[in-house]
Design an enzyme around this catalytic site. Structure first.
Site, short mmCIF file in Angstrom:
data_model
loop_
_atom_site.label_atom_id
_atom_site.label_comp_id
_atom_site.label_asym_id
_atom_site.label_seq_id
_atom_site.Cartn_x
_atom_site.Cartn_y
_atom_site.Cartn_z
N ASP A 63 0.87 -1.18 0.00
CA ASP A 63 0.00 0.00 0.00
C ASP A 63 0.91 1.23 0.00
OD1 ASP A 63 -2.17 1.69 0.02
OD2 ASP A 63 -3.18 0.74 1.71
C1 NOJ Z 1 -4.09 3.90 0.06
C2 NOJ Z 1 -5.27 3.01 0.35
O1 NOJ Z 1 -5.10 2.38 1.60
C3 NOJ Z 1 -5.48 1.94 -0.72
O2 NOJ Z 1 -6.69 1.28 -0.46
C4 NOJ Z 1 -5.47 2.54 -2.08
O3 NOJ Z 1 -5.68 1.53 -3.05
C5 NOJ Z 1 -4.14 3.23 -2.32
N1 NOJ Z 1 -3.97 4.28 -1.32
C6 NOJ Z 1 -4.03 3.82 -3.72
O4 NOJ Z 1 -4.88 4.87 -3.88
#
Ligand code: NOJ
Length: 764
Positions: A283
């Site tokens: 993430d």
């Molecule tokens: C952070 C989030 O936790 C995740 O769910 C998301 O896909 C990514 N950012 C990309 O935007």
């Protein structure tokens, strides 16, 4: 067996093995292709493939183009048009040495240009066809914008509604979330992730992100192995078994080890036990965060831990680029570890069909849409249909709903005319001006047959610190506009409208940012400004209908007393206002059922229907000392899992099991008659729960094992049948062995999780 059957069987076996052969051949071809490419790559090019960069302020476009041409980026996310993605792909396949295509990802969670209801709402439809429509339509729209991969579905089980991301998942129940997650994967990827209209699905957030302590986002997760295996892990597994090409790894730690550096999670469980063959992605910034988790001294150690644990793609994190060369040189990271990660990234690109044609979703410039937001690109009909199915009718005293399209209707509340909020959070490429508000929907529905008086009545909140917080979230512009008038003046205006009306509709709840990433709450109540409005409206004595907009269960004890009807509409998407009007006026008969428990108050959390049996359970109607209860307020949920009303009335009868015993390997049939006893056609969801009464460890009081959504004409009855076998009875015991234990099982059917009828059988 007659000759024809035998022939059929042989043909099917032959075609099955022919299919397996073709699959094995295809895999061989893919592996050979990837190995061959890998041999030609320099170390720097390999490291480059592991970098997934966000289009935006972190790296401006000219620099991105340069980096791609130098082979230093594998993919990007957050660009949402073909014309944005084309030059990036050009830089890769025209200017880079090995011409390895880029891939483009995006958070396509509940729609792309057309926004469907938020995931928690979709789950409330209990309608697998509707869910398939959302996945497929989203993929068709996003792929037409040059996107190859989505960071979805999110299948984190949520049992603490303080967590703002409750809105992004499919609720509290393992079985329901697993089924929906698998369906979303199948619908995003369709027959093959390589199809030009498919998106590769990256299931997230692996693992257990929904169980952050206290519902506070990004907090730690500490969980017993049995709970993990039994309740929280199956949805990820279901998505992977459905073919998800990617897995996004969670930001939280799992029993002390951050998921991003968790070798057990990513290698032992994901790859060895579950056989996952796709790509893993960290993430946002999660590798750097290993330092703050306190498991890595510095960026160098963080990069080392992540790649060794099994993170292939590093999302918006410069550490792989900076640190892997040194780590490879010193031998701390082996060539093989690097190659394994690169292999997965190349493999994913292969599976997305990008080596065959890097422009398969970008297309040619001459065919780019003149206006990416053109009305003609939207799927409004599908959005309206799914939104109607996602609404849950919580209260309907004296059958005040459906309303007649006549007289005067007062429409009040800060969410009555809120196009941004209607889309919910993670609204992808949705455009607020294209979403239909409650006000729009009502006006259109009544035309000139009724008069609508509108007044805002209150701000979403009067707490300016909260407004600042909401406007500081990563949305593009301030979303919460504060009406500067004094609260009393706004309420007075609304009350004046109410007094002139035959019925009052109040659209209240949360702004979308309140149910979003990082938006954890300590209270589940409707903000005070709106509660004051509701109380003032109640005092007018006019019939009061609450249209709730929110992304998590709210504590609604007071509202339940004050309102005559409550319609839970979540954040219903582009066509929300029309769908809500359809239900309010009876053009659609509500059929949604809660996919998550609504507690009475925040103090009851965590509250979920399938809790384990305990020694001193509270028994409703039998108050007593020393039972498991809260003494200040009634116990149990305000609205249980699986609950939702309809304009029709349904009754269950004749619940029976085909047998009183079940042999391992055998089958049992549960059957029940469901009757629509009303004058109105309608749909309901018949739910099947099972309890393992006595086992080697305490087991849940009930667990959802199946359901059927059924349409019944006025007065009609149907027999609903469920097949039960040993697989429905299996669980992970304390040794983590997955097996069914002989003994008594209770089978329960109901139209919600609480009001059930019960029968039992014995597993021999
Ligand atoms: C952070 C989030 O936790 C995740 O769910 C998301 O896909 C990514 N950012 C990309 O935007």
């Amino acid at each position: 067996m007659n000759k024809l059957c035998l022939l059929g069987l042989l043909v099917s076996l032959a075609s099955h093995s022919a299919f397996a052969d073709t699959q094995a051949d295809a895999l061989k071809q893919k592996n050979a292709f990837v190995s061959d490419l890998l041999k030609q790559m320099t170390e720097a090019e390999k490291i480059g493939q592991l970098r997934l960069i966000s289009i935006g302020p972190e790296m401006p476009q000219p620099q991105i183009l340069k980096e791609i041409a130098a082979g230093r980026i594998g993919g990007t996310f957050n660009s949402i048009t073909r014309s944005e993605n084309r030059p990036l792909q050009d830089a890769a396949v025209k200017n880079s040495r090995l011409k390895i295509p880029m891939f483009f990802a995006y958070d396509v969670i509940h729609g792309h240009r057309t926004i469907f209801p938020i995931s928690l709402a979709l789950a409330s439809s209990w309608d697998m066809d509707a869910i398939a429509t959302v996945g497929r339509t989203s993929a068709i729209e996003a792929s037409a914008d040059g996107i190859d991969m989505t960071f979805a579905p999110m299948v984190d089980i949520a049992r603490d509604p303080r967590w703002g991301r409750t809105s992004e998942g499919f609720g509290e129940d393992t079985y329901l979330v697993s089924r929906i997650g698998a369906q979303m994967v199948k619908s995003f990827q369709d027959q093959s992730a390589a199809s030009p209209t498919s998106l590769m699905a990256s299931v997230k957030h692996f693992a257990l992100y929904g169980a952050v302590e206290g519902g506070r986002d990004y907090n730690t997760v500490d969980m017993s192995p049995t709970k993990m295996y039994q309740d929280y892990l199956p949805p990820y597994r279901a998505a992977i078994d459905a073919g998800a090409g990617g897995v996004m790894v969670a930001l939280n730690s799992v029993n002390g080890i951050p998921a991003t550096s968790n070798t057990w999670l990513m290698q032992d469980l994901l790859r060895k036990d579950w056989g996952f063959k796709g790509v893993t992605v960290s993430d946002h910034g999660a590798i750097t965060e290993l330092v703050r988790h306190g498991v890595a001294r510095d960026g160098r150690e963080a990069a080392k831990l992540a790649i060794k644990a099994g993170i292939d793609l590093s999302m918006n994190d410069s550490l792989y680029g900076q640190e892997l060369p040194g780590l490879l040189k010193s031998g701390e990271v082996s060539q093989q570890e690097l190659d394994n990660a690169v292999r997965e990234v190349l493999g994913a690109k292969y599976d997305m069909g990008l080596f065959d044609n890097p422009y398969r979703r970008i297309g040619v410039a001459s065919e780019d849409p003149a206006d990416t937001n053109a009305e003609s690109r939207l799927h409004r009909e599908a959005a309206r249909d799914v939104a109607r199915k996602s609404l849950v009718l919580l209260e309907n005293r004296n059958q005040i709903l459906p309303l007649k399209k006549q007289g005067t209707i007062a429409l009040v509340g800060p969410l009555a005319d809120a196009p941004i909020d209607m889309m919910g959070s993670w609204a992808a490429a949705g455009v607020p001006r294209q979403s239909v508000t409650v006000h729009d929907g009502l006006r259109k529905a009544v035309g000139d047959r009724a008069r609508i008086l509108y007044a805002k009545g209150a701000n979403v909140t009067d707490d300016l610190k909260i407004v600042d917080y909401l406007n500081f979230l990563n949305f593009n512009h301030p979303e919460v506009e504060v009406d500067p008038r004094p609260a009393a003046a706004m309420i007075e205006e609304a009350v004046k409208a109410a007094r002139q009306a035959d019925v009052v509709i109040a659209a209240v709840g949360e702004s979308r940012g309140m149910s979003h990433e990082s938006s954890s709450r300590t209270s589940l109540e409707i903000p005070a400004s709106q509660r004051a409005l509701i109380t003032a409206l109640k005092a007018t004595g006019k019939p009061l209908v609450l249209v709730l907009m929110n992304g998590r269960p709210l504590a609604l004890s007071r509202e339940r007393e004050e309102a005559d009807a409550i319609l839970e509409t979540w954040f219903s998407g582009t066509e929300g206002g029309n769908a809500i009007a359809d239900v309010l006026f009876g053009d659609y008969n509500p059929s949604g059922k809660l996919a998550i428990t609504f507690p009475r108050s925040v103090g009851q959390i965590p509250m979920y229907y399938n809790h384990l049996s305990i020694g001193r359970p509270y028994t409703p109607g039998k108050p007593g000392n020393y039972t498991s209860q809260y003494f200040e307020e009634p116990n149990g949920p305000l609205y249980p899992f699986g609950y939702g009303l309809s304009y029709s009335r349904f009754e269950l009868s004749g619940f029976a099991l085909s047998n009183k015993t079940l042999n391992k390997g055998g089958k049992l049939e549960a059957s029940v008659i469901v009757k629509n006893t009303s004058q109105r056609d309608g749909e309901t969801v018949v739910q099947l729960y099972i309890q393992d009464v006595t086992a080697s460890m305490s087991r849940p009081v009930k667990e959802l094992k199946n359901f059927q959504k059924v349409l019944l004409k006025a007065g009609e009855s149907k027999v609903i049948k469920f097949s039960i076998d040993e697989n429905d009875l299996k669980f992970y015991n304390t040794q983590l062995q997955y097996a069914a234990e002989p003994g008594e099982f209770s089978v329960q059917v109901g139209l919600d999780s609480q009001a059930v009828e019960q029968q039992s059988f014995e597993l021999l």
